[in-house]
Design an enzyme around this catalytic site. Structure first.
Site, PDB file in Angstrom:
ATOM      1  N   ALA A  63       2.315  -6.111  -2.192  1.00 21.64           N
ATOM      2  CA  ALA A  63       3.605  -6.905  -1.731  1.00 21.64           C
ATOM      3  C   ALA A  63       3.546  -8.445  -1.019  1.00 21.64           C
ATOM      4  O   ALA A  63       2.220  -8.562  -0.896  1.00 21.64           O
ATOM      5  CB  ALA A  63       3.313  -5.904   0.233  1.00 21.64           C
ATOM      6  N   GLY A 107       0.607  -2.610  -3.029  1.00 23.04           N
ATOM      7  CA  GLY A 107       2.503  -2.144  -4.058  1.00 23.04           C
ATOM      8  C   GLY A 107       2.397  -2.729  -5.903  1.00 23.04           C
ATOM      9  O   GLY A 107       2.856  -2.530  -5.756  1.00 23.04           O
ATOM     10  N   GLU A 130      -4.833  -1.461   1.406  1.00 24.10           N
ATOM     11  CA  GLU A 130      -3.987  -1.924   2.366  1.00 24.10           C
ATOM     12  C   GLU A 130      -4.171  -1.197   4.043  1.00 24.10           C
ATOM     13  O   GLU A 130      -3.947  -1.732   4.825  1.00 24.10           O
ATOM     14  CB  GLU A 130      -2.599  -0.657   2.201  1.00 24.10           C
TER      15      GLU A 130
HETATM   16  N1  T1G Z   1       1.174 -11.633   0.196  1.00 24.43           N
HETATM   17  C1  T1G Z   1       1.158 -12.824  -0.067  1.00 24.43           C
HETATM   18  N2  T1G Z   1       0.417 -14.260   0.119  1.00 24.43           N
HETATM   19  C2  T1G Z   1      -1.002 -13.233  -0.536  1.00 24.43           C
HETATM   20  C3  T1G Z   1      -1.063 -12.090  -0.628  1.00 24.43           C
HETATM   21  C4  T1G Z   1      -0.718 -11.430  -0.640  1.00 24.43           C
HETATM   22  N3  T1G Z   1      -0.402 -10.229  -1.187  1.00 24.43           N
HETATM   23  N4  T1G Z   1      -2.472 -11.903  -1.638  1.00 24.43           N
HETATM   24  C5  T1G Z   1      -2.691 -13.483  -1.724  1.00 24.43           C
HETATM   25  N5  T1G Z   1      -2.066 -14.486  -0.628  1.00 24.43           N
HETATM   26  C6  T1G Z   1      -2.519 -15.733  -1.267  1.00 24.43           C
HETATM   27  C7  T1G Z   1      -3.495 -16.374   0.066  1.00 24.43           C
HETATM   28  O1  T1G Z   1      -2.471 -16.139   1.869  1.00 24.43           O
HETATM   29  C8  T1G Z   1      -3.386 -17.235  -0.497  1.00 24.43           C
HETATM   30  O2  T1G Z   1      -2.543 -18.450   0.345  1.00 24.43           O
HETATM   31  C9  T1G Z   1      -3.568 -16.792  -1.843  1.00 24.43           C
HETATM   32  O3  T1G Z   1      -2.345 -16.295  -2.631  1.00 24.43           O
HETATM   33  C10 T1G Z   1      -4.697 -17.051  -2.425  1.00 24.43           C
HETATM   34  O4  T1G Z   1      -5.384 -16.292  -1.776  1.00 24.43           O
HETATM   35  C11 T1G Z   1       3.823  -1.670  -0.286  1.00 24.43           C
HETATM   36  C12 T1G Z   1       2.939  -2.982   2.261  1.00 24.43           C
HETATM   37  C13 T1G Z   1      -5.773 -11.502  -4.696  1.00 24.43           C
HETATM   38  C14 T1G Z   1      -7.906 -10.699  -4.649  1.00 24.43           C
HETATM   39  O5  T1G Z   1      -3.915  -6.437   0.127  1.00 24.43           O
HETATM   40  O6  T1G Z   1      -7.205  -9.759  -1.462  1.00 24.43           O
HETATM   41  O7  T1G Z   1       1.238  -3.943  -0.941  1.00 24.43           O
HETATM   42  O8  T1G Z   1      -4.293 -20.110   1.412  1.00 24.43           O
HETATM   43  O9  T1G Z   1      -7.318 -17.181  -1.012  1.00 24.43           O
HETATM   44  O10 T1G Z   1      -9.927 -15.085  -3.400  1.00 24.43           O
HETATM   45  O11 T1G Z   1       2.253  -0.792  -0.277  1.00 24.43           O
HETATM   46  O12 T1G Z   1      -6.135 -12.662  -1.991  1.00 24.43           O
HETATM   47  O13 T1G Z   1      -3.915 -20.626  -1.176  1.00 24.43           O
HETATM   48  O14 T1G Z   1      -1.618 -20.516   1.227  1.00 24.43           O
HETATM   49  O15 T1G Z   1      -7.411 -14.825  -1.293  1.00 24.43           O
HETATM   50  O16 T1G Z   1      -8.543 -15.587  -5.416  1.00 24.43           O
HETATM   51  C15 T1G Z   1      -1.745  -5.025  -0.251  1.00 24.43           C
HETATM   52  C16 T1G Z   1      -4.561  -9.117  -0.295  1.00 24.43           C
HETATM   53  C17 T1G Z   1      -0.605  -5.962   0.674  1.00 24.43           C
HETATM   54  C18 T1G Z   1      -4.869  -7.938  -1.094  1.00 24.43           C
HETATM   55  C19 T1G Z   1      -7.312 -13.211  -4.395  1.00 24.43           C
HETATM   56  N6  T1G Z   1      -2.495  -6.147  -0.851  1.00 24.43           N
HETATM   57  N7  T1G Z   1      -4.934 -10.232  -1.469  1.00 24.43           N
HETATM   58  O17 T1G Z   1      -8.827 -13.217  -3.780  1.00 24.43           O
HETATM   59  O18 T1G Z   1      -7.850 -15.872  -3.354  1.00 24.43           O
HETATM   60  S1  T1G Z   1       0.240  -4.368   1.585  1.00 24.43           S
HETATM   61  C20 T1G Z   1      -4.058  -6.641  -0.303  1.00 24.43           C
HETATM   62  C21 T1G Z   1      -6.572 -10.185  -1.798  1.00 24.43           C
HETATM   63  C22 T1G Z   1       0.978  -3.435  -0.088  1.00 24.43           C
HETATM   64  C23 T1G Z   1       2.411  -1.998  -0.863  1.00 24.43           C
HETATM   65  C24 T1G Z   1       1.478  -2.677   0.814  1.00 24.43           C
HETATM   66  C25 T1G Z   1      -6.658 -11.435  -2.759  1.00 24.43           C
HETATM   67  C26 T1G Z   1      -6.864 -11.743  -3.900  1.00 24.43           C
HETATM   68  P1  T1G Z   1      -3.304 -20.214   0.757  1.00 24.43           P
HETATM   69  P2  T1G Z   1      -7.376 -16.142  -1.902  1.00 24.43           P
HETATM   70  P3  T1G Z   1      -8.801 -15.344  -3.956  1.00 24.43           P
END
Ligand code: T1G
Length: 715
Positions: A63, A107, A130
């Protein structure tokens, strides 16, 4: 048709492609785009099957966390309105195949599990992280995952938050096939195969075959809650996610989803969710550095030379070898080099025992580390890292001799934790190529690297260092050059306040218990013993600390050092250490503290844990405000990243500056002012703390205000 989602049809397969850079987060546009595309594909009679795939580097990585941040701070919107889409996906009468590459997380995996089939490339990662954001899956993931992989695997994945690889996902039943070669082609072929099959499409929500028998459930849940309490200390979400998984195993699907939503919204606005989402973006924000833009050229670093094969040099060599970088590791004698290599091998053997590496992986890494005496072949390395003990004359001599050997663009980095980078840079004769790379022990494990910018450090050198930190899997935070840079500078008042507390009546074990109770990974006295009391002793002398008139000087630490009690490495320091290396209170130290206090007329009294936290953590925050005010840290959030990744400050409190905001800067300022009255000059409130407290604002607001000027400077 919104641009975030497009559809193309080829030989009966509708390929629905999600394109929402950088990580295809589930924004409202993506959700509505998927709904429209599904509807279109369902109506199109030429379509026999549907493939959903991500454009760019990854499938849906979750998400949109920006939305979750709004939700955490009280806005009604922010949670992905996704339940209709999940239902539509599952009820589509044509096979829906989810084609995953990169990271299908949160998500993203939940959308994938609502499809009828899932395929992935070999290096795809899938997970429910999450809990690392202080929440639980909120898109029916806690209800579908156990139906696909069983309750125990679902508990393991949701409590740890760690992703699993495609091979593990296949054996667990999460995916149906691994696609070698082009994903879109392979997935479309698989989809045609499924379309040709007779029979009902498998709906995950109707699956029961993987759910355990009722008799086995209580044991699995109890094991899950144990796992959460043991491995995710102090975190609420890992314990709560087991409650949602319990509903999956014991209730009908719809009821289970309602239970999940209930728990999701209980946590979504919790203090831990606010703090952990802050920590997520703070870590990503450190890359925004004035003067360094995406056009600033970072030199490639594939060959590194490390001077000093001691604890730090060895750890840095391992970090480089783990990242595929070849290393020349040198020291002054063959014995010293051999000892360094032996320690590296011993550390790798421990990693094999812990299942982190295979023996083959260790041999691969050992081959990348070339031991030597002297600076032969230093000329062609891209980066030299000096990691000898803290002595300015020695570091300057090394900088001078090495820098003259290297190619013009070669970067010279010193791993000093306290000394002046500019002085070392001048000694190198080419200051623009010099900076500090301050690793934390053990350097092959600790994620933090302070990248210390010198007066003359060029933007290219800085960009190169930031890229190296990322390549090593580290969090590189750019800091200014000053005594102790950011982390250690803030730690001194924190550490010494802890020592003053034991002189004033507390005990080391009481202070450490209060700090670990607060969530610190280790108490200050245990940290001092692990790092070695002689390190801080040398720094006290090198930096001439406590020389200001009237400054209170810690008394006991020097006595312990004079007695040769340097901590773990001598089996005794503030504590006693047996073979298990666990700290044991030492009556001899308690007596020494008492005698020292009496001999110096120090009136002793008892302290509550709250007082101990205020005296230690508020000292940290007050110094943090000074560091920020002097520009040694670019953002308060950077300080939070430094302390949560390098000093064991609990991420679920967001970091010391975020924690201060949550306590309220007015309260912090008032307590610091009271300590100033009671305890003297060392507690003078930082002007920035006073200003923000007076304005009734926060460090987070300050970062926002400053962001404009910083980004301008870095673009
Ligand atoms: N939402 C918004 N922005 C995100 C994002 C996300 N989920 N994931 C990454 N970004 C942005 C980050 O801020 C950065 O931005 C750029 O992408 C590159 O990220 C309903 C509620 C995917 C493994 O927890 O673990 O789903 O600084 O530097 O090292 O149940 O990002 O360039 O402007 O980290 O290659 C669950 C979170 C959400 C995954 C990539 N998902 N992301 O790593 O790049 S909760 C997560 C990561 C959810 C549902 C619930 C990592 C990555 P900027 P990065 P990276």
């Amino acid at each position: 048709m919104n641009q975030a989602v497009t559809v193309s049809v080829d030989q009966g397969v509708a390929l629905i492609r999600i394109d929402n850079p950088p990580v295809n987060a589930l924004s409202p546009e993506v959700i509505s785009g998927l709904e429209t595309s599904l509807d279109r594909a369902s109506r199109d009679s030429s379509v026999r099957a549907i493939v959903i795939i991500g454009a760019g580097r990854t499938f849906i990585a979750g998400a949109d966390i920006k939305g979750l941040e709004q939700l955490a701070w009280g806005s009604d919107s922010g949670a992905p309105e996704i339940h209709d889409l999940l239902q539509t996906l599952e009820d589509t009468t044509k096979p829906v195949v989810m084609a995953m590459h990169g990271t299908a997380l949160g998500g993203g995996l939940e959308v994938a599990m609502a499809g009828h089939y899932r395929v992935a490339v070999p290096d795809a990662l899938m997970g429910q992280p999450e809990v690392n954001l202080g929440i639980i899956p909120g898109a029916e993931g806690t209800q579908r995952l156990p139906r696909l992989v069983g309750l125990e695997k679902a508990i393991e994945m949701c409590v740890s938050g760690k992703p699993i690889k495609a091979a593990d996902a296949l054996s667990a039943g999460l995916i149906d096939r691994i696609i070698e070669g082009d994903l879109a082609t392979g997935a479309s072929a698989f989809a045609r195969e499924m379309a040709a099959q007779a029979g009902a499409l498998p709906k995950t929500r109707e699956r029961k075959d993987k759910l355990p028998p009722a008799s086995a459930i209580p044991g699995m849940l109890e094991a899950g809650r144990d796992l959460a309490r043991k491995t995710r200390r102090n975190l609420e979400a890992p314990v709560a996610v087991v409650d949602a998984l319990e509903a999956a195993a014991t209730r009908p699907f719809a009821e289970g989803c309602a239970r999940e939503r209930e728990i999701f919204f209980q946590l979504a606005q919790s203090e831990q969710a606010k703090a952990l989402i802050h920590a997520f973006f703070a870590e990503r924000g450190v890359s925004k550095v004035p003067g360094v833009s995406k056009d600033t050229v970072a030199a490639p670093v594939n060959r590194v030379a490390i001077v000093g094969a001691g604890t730090m040099g060895g750890g840095i060599a391992m970090a480089c070898a783990n990242a595929g970088i070849s290393v020349r590791l040198t020291d002054t004698s063959q014995d010293a080099v051999d000892k360094g290599i032996a320690t590296i091998r011993k550390n790798y053997d421990v990693s094999v025992k812990r299942g982190r590496f295979t023996p083959a992986m260790v041999e691969e890494r050992m081959k990348r580390i070339a031991p030597q005496v002297g600076y032969d072949a230093f000329g062609d390395v891209d980066l030299v890292i000096e990691a000898v003990f803290e002595n300015m004359a020695l570091k300057k001599q090394i900088a001078g001799s090495v820098a003259s050997l290297g190619k013009p663009e070669q970067v010279f980095a010193t791993n000093t934790s306290t000394l002046d980078i500019d002085e070392i840079a001048v000694a190198s004769g080419r200051p623009p190529q010099v900076l500090g790379l301050h690793f934390f022990s053990p350097a092959n494990v600790m994620r933090l690297v302070e990248i210390v910018r010198g007066k003359a450090t060029s933007p290219e050198t800085l960009a190169t260092a930031m890229a190296v930190a990322k390549k090593l899997g580290k969090v590189g935070v750019v800091v200014g050059n000053g005594p102790g840079f950011v982390g250690n500078r803030m730690m001194f008042p924190y550490m010494y306040e802890a020592q003053f507390l034991v002189e004033d009546g507390a005990t080391p074990q009481q202070v450490d218990a209060a700090l670990t109770g607060f969530g610190m990974a280790m108490g200050m006295f245990a940290v001092d013993d692990m790092a070695g009391l002689d390190v801080a002793w040398r720094v006290r002398q090198e930096l001439n600390q406590f020389s200001q008139p009237g400054a209170r000087k810690p008394l006991v630490a020097d006595r312990l050092c004079e007695m040769g009690r340097f901590g773990q490495k001598t089996g005794k320091g503030w504590y006693l250490y047996g073979d298990d290396r666990k700290p044991q209170p030492d009556p001899e130290v308690l007596a020494l503290i008492e005698q020292t206090a009496t001999a110096n007329n120090i009136r002793r009294r008892s302290f509550t844990n709250d007082e101990i936290i205020e005296r230690t953590i508020y000292a940290l925050i007050n110094e943090g405000a000074r560091v920020l005010d002097e520009g040694h840290a670019l953002r308060a959030a950077d300080i939070d990243v430094i302390y949560t990744n390098g000093y064991g400050f609990p991420a679920w409190r967001g970091g010391p500056m975020f924690y201060a905001d949550r306590v309220g800067l007015k309260k912090i300022y008032d307590r610091v002012s009271a300590f100033h009255q009671e305890l003297g000059q060392r507690w003078a409130p930082a002007p920035l703390l006073a200003k923000l407290a007076k304005e009734g604002t926060t460090f987070k607001e300050l970062d926002k205000r400053r962001a404009g000027s910083l980004v301008g400077a870095s673009s």
